[in-house]
Design an enzyme around this catalytic site. Structure first.
Site, PDB file in Angstrom:
ATOM      1  CE  LYS A 198     -12.670  -2.813  18.019  1.00 58.97           C
ATOM      2  NZ  LYS A 198     -11.920  -1.571  18.203  1.00 58.97           N
ATOM      3  N   GLY A 258      -8.484  -1.545  15.611  1.00 60.26           N
ATOM      4  CA  GLY A 258      -8.165  -2.494  14.536  1.00 60.26           C
ATOM      5  C   GLY A 258      -6.708  -2.433  14.110  1.00 60.26           C
ATOM      6  NE  ARG A 259      -5.853   3.823  13.358  1.00 59.72           N
ATOM      7  CZ  ARG A 259      -7.145   4.092  13.577  1.00 59.72           C
ATOM      8  NH1 ARG A 259      -8.064   3.244  13.148  1.00 59.72           N
ATOM      9  NH2 ARG A 259      -7.508   5.178  14.217  1.00 59.72           N
ATOM     10  CD  GLU A 344      -8.594   2.842   9.614  1.00 58.30           C
ATOM     11  OE1 GLU A 344      -9.199   2.502   8.598  1.00 58.30           O
ATOM     12  OE2 GLU A 344      -8.314   2.051  10.527  1.00 58.30           O
ATOM     13  CG  HIS A 375      16.164  -0.031  -9.965  1.00 56.61           C
ATOM     14  ND1 HIS A 375      17.218   0.360 -10.779  1.00 56.61           N
ATOM     15  CD2 HIS A 375      16.724  -0.611  -8.877  1.00 56.61           C
ATOM     16  CE1 HIS A 375      18.356  -0.014 -10.205  1.00 56.61           C
ATOM     17  NE2 HIS A 375      18.087  -0.592  -9.048  1.00 56.61           N
TER      18      HIS A 375
HETATM   19  O1  F6P Z   1     -11.967  -6.040  12.115  1.00 55.74           O
HETATM   20  P1  F6P Z   1     -13.124  -5.448  11.427  1.00 55.74           P
HETATM   21  O2  F6P Z   1     -14.209  -5.053  12.360  1.00 55.74           O
HETATM   22  O3  F6P Z   1     -13.640  -6.390  10.358  1.00 55.74           O
HETATM   23  O4  F6P Z   1     -12.660  -4.122  10.714  1.00 55.74           O
HETATM   24  C1  F6P Z   1     -11.666  -4.128   9.745  1.00 55.74           C
HETATM   25  C2  F6P Z   1     -11.145  -2.760   9.459  1.00 55.74           C
HETATM   26  O5  F6P Z   1     -12.174  -1.905   9.024  1.00 55.74           O
HETATM   27  C3  F6P Z   1     -11.973  -0.594   9.518  1.00 55.74           C
HETATM   28  O6  F6P Z   1     -12.941  -0.338  10.469  1.00 55.74           O
HETATM   29  C4  F6P Z   1     -12.043   0.413   8.414  1.00 55.74           C
HETATM   30  O7  F6P Z   1     -13.110   0.178   7.578  1.00 55.74           O
HETATM   31  C5  F6P Z   1     -10.593  -0.630  10.134  1.00 55.74           C
HETATM   32  O8  F6P Z   1     -10.411   0.320  11.099  1.00 55.74           O
HETATM   33  C6  F6P Z   1     -10.522  -2.029  10.616  1.00 55.74           C
HETATM   34  O9  F6P Z   1      -9.209  -2.400  10.867  1.00 55.74           O
END
Ligand code: F6P
Length: 536
Positions: A198, A258-259, A344, A375
């Protein structure tokens, strides 16, 4: 009602005698299993094996009203900047074309990116877009971490079959052992590399991107590299600086967290691996869950009800973790995705107004597929001193022909939920041991060890089949549950400031590792000295 009063009512419901009992609730209400089973977007969710009852639910609905959960949901859909600490809207629902979400600008942007993703993915899959040497791409390598890895990697593991081409691979860790393991199966002439970030500044992703770019350049020549690269990012200047032509940049906006980003350009590896139709079906499943979340009444609103379960188990019953147990090997990465999505989002101690919250917020999420988990750690769920709620994910129809194996799998999943609930008391253990011919001394010694307390909560989610639509709906269900919990707890579920400090501190420590000034903290300095002594 104030939120404090509403939360106090939830705690009062939990303080009733036997409020945590579950078995007794089935005895009181023969219709409990059906009354507490809900359906949405093709999913069936059984909440009957929790200690929720009508009193608890009434208190939880009161809390939802007091905290304005549904008003926040609607503000999210309207594109208001509900991620206040970052001044951003939260519009991942717009990525799946959910009606009534966002405005015309967002809708147009999404449609344009999806069209470009479709053309590119289809071009690669059909051989119209080739590598620099004229060969077809047989492998796609997605380089990204966190939300730029976990969601797509989880979906790919769930849905991309052994016969699908191109194969998709995911490189996240900056530990180059990960790259070493992947590269031995990759031919640079037939590999398409997606740099998924991102921000396009994430240290690990950019380090891996440089490494892999070097591998491409060494094999194909510098001039050929760009034919093998694409970027998935909101950072157009960053992608340009890396030498990726604009036609190979698939963008999205900062209103995608991001998530929550697997539905955006970050999902390009999925469009490539699954084909456009199945990628669209994934979006369609999520869209169906969005419609349910936006329109179903509170009493039947599954994301809200699942949020109630977590809040009840955590705040009212005092649990601190939850085990996610998918009884489908293909969902083996779902717990990891949910760890990011939930921990997160909900690992926060400061409320929306800036003051510390006085109640517990998000707990630990962990998990493994069943039956493997049975298990390893499931012993603790049955007999440990801590109560750990379980979440079973079952799939009615497998995509293999081994009906007997599937029956064993399902039987075990169902049995675990029943065992957690029912437990086994001392008289029944003793009777079983007597029947097996054990003597009185053996029975007396072993009975306490073999008792199961029972009344341990679980939720069961049932998918008709692990197909794109069901998985899309399942992921969206969890996303919306997280949004509801953020609102119920009065925290911002959409920022992640807690990841920053470690990133900042890594800068000077890296400089020290490169020969610069030693770290300032004595513990770090001592460990660094120990590392250097071993490296000498
Ligand atoms: O897509 P990017 O900007 O590389 O970020 C990756 C990940 O790093 C974070 O910012 C956490 O460090 C997440 O929220 C995000 O999904």
């Amino acid at each position: 009602m104030s939120t404090d009063t509403a939360l106090a009512a939830v705690m009062a419901a939990a303080a009733r005698p036997h409020a945590g009992a579950i078995r007794a609730r089935f005895a009181e209400d023969p219709a409990r299993a059906t009354r507490f089973t809900f359906r949405a977007a093709g999913l069936t969710v059984d909440l009957s094996r929790t200690s929720l009852d009508d009193t608890a639910l009434a208190a939880l609905h009161g809390l939802a009203e007091a905290t304005g959960v549904l008003a926040r949901r609607d503000a999210m859909a309207r594109g208001e900047a509900i991620n206040a600490t970052e001044g951003r809207a939260v519009l991942h629902m717009a990525l799946r074309g959910t009606p009534g979400v966002g405005g015309s600008a967002e809708t147009a942007q999404v449609a344009e990116t999806l069209a470009r993703m479709r053309d590119f993915a289809t071009g690669v899959r059909e051989g119209a877009i080739l590598g620099a040497t004229g060969e077809r791409f047989t492998d796609v390598l997605n380089i990204g971490i966190g939300g730029s890895d976990l969601g797509p990697a989880m979906v790919a593991r769930a849905l991309v079959g052994p016969g699908d081409l191109p194969r998709v691979h995911y490189l996240a860790n900056v530990d180059a052992h990960a790259w070493a393991a992947l590269r031995q199966n990759l031919d640079p002439a037939r590999t398409l590399v997606l740099i998924a970030s991102k921000t396009f500044t994430t240290q690990e992703t950019m380090a891996n991107a440089r490494l892999v770019r070097g591998w491409l350049a060494a094999a194909l020549g510098e001039a050929q590299v760009s034919a093998h690269l694409a970027a998935l990012s909101t950072n157009a200047p960053g992608t340009a600086e890396f030498g990726i032509p604009p036609a190979r940049v698939f963008g999205f906006e900062n209103w995608v967290g991001g998530r929550f980003s697997l539905w955006s350009a970050i999902g390009l590896s999925l469009a490539l691996g699954l084909g456009w139709e199945r990628f669209e079906a994934l979006l369609g499943g999520a869209r169906a869950m969005d419609a349910h979340f936006l329109h179903a009444p509170s009493a039947e609103n599954l994301p809200l009800l699942l949020a109630f379960v977590d809040l009840w188990n955590g705040n009212a019953m005092g649990t601190t973790s939850r085990a996610v147990l998918p009884y489908d090997e293909r969902l083996c990465r779902l717990p990891a995705h949910l760890q990011q999505l939930e921990m997160e989002s909900l690992g926060k101690r400061v409320g929306l107004g800036g003051a510390l919250v006085s109640h517990a917020t998000g707990g630990v999420v962990f998990g493994e597929p069943g039956t493997n988990a049975q298990h390893s750690f499931i012993q603790m769920l049955h007999q440990g001193t801590r109560v750990i709620p379980a979440e079973f994910i079952l799939v009615a129809n497998p995509d293999h022909a081994e009906a007997a194996s599937h029956r064993i799998l399902l039987a075990n999943g169902l049995a675990q939920a029943e065992a957690l609930l029912q437990g086994r008391d001392a008289p029944s253990v003793a009777a079983e041991m007597r029947a097996a011919g054990r003597d009185a001394a053996q029975i007396a010694a072993l009975v306490p060890h073999r008792v199961f307390p029972g009344d341990r909560p679980s939720v069961t989610l049932l998918l008709p089949r692990l197909d794109p639509a069901s998985l899309g709906a399942l992921i969206a269900l969890y996303e919306h549950k997280v949004a509801c919990l953020g609102a119920l707890w009065g925290i911002n579920a959409f920022d992640q400031w807690g990841v920053e400090l470690g990133k900042q501190l890594a800068g000077p420590i890296l400089a020290a590792l490169e020969g610069g000034a030693p770290p300032t903290h004595p513990a770090t300095a001592a460990m660094l000295a120990a590392i250097e002594a071993l490296q000498a």
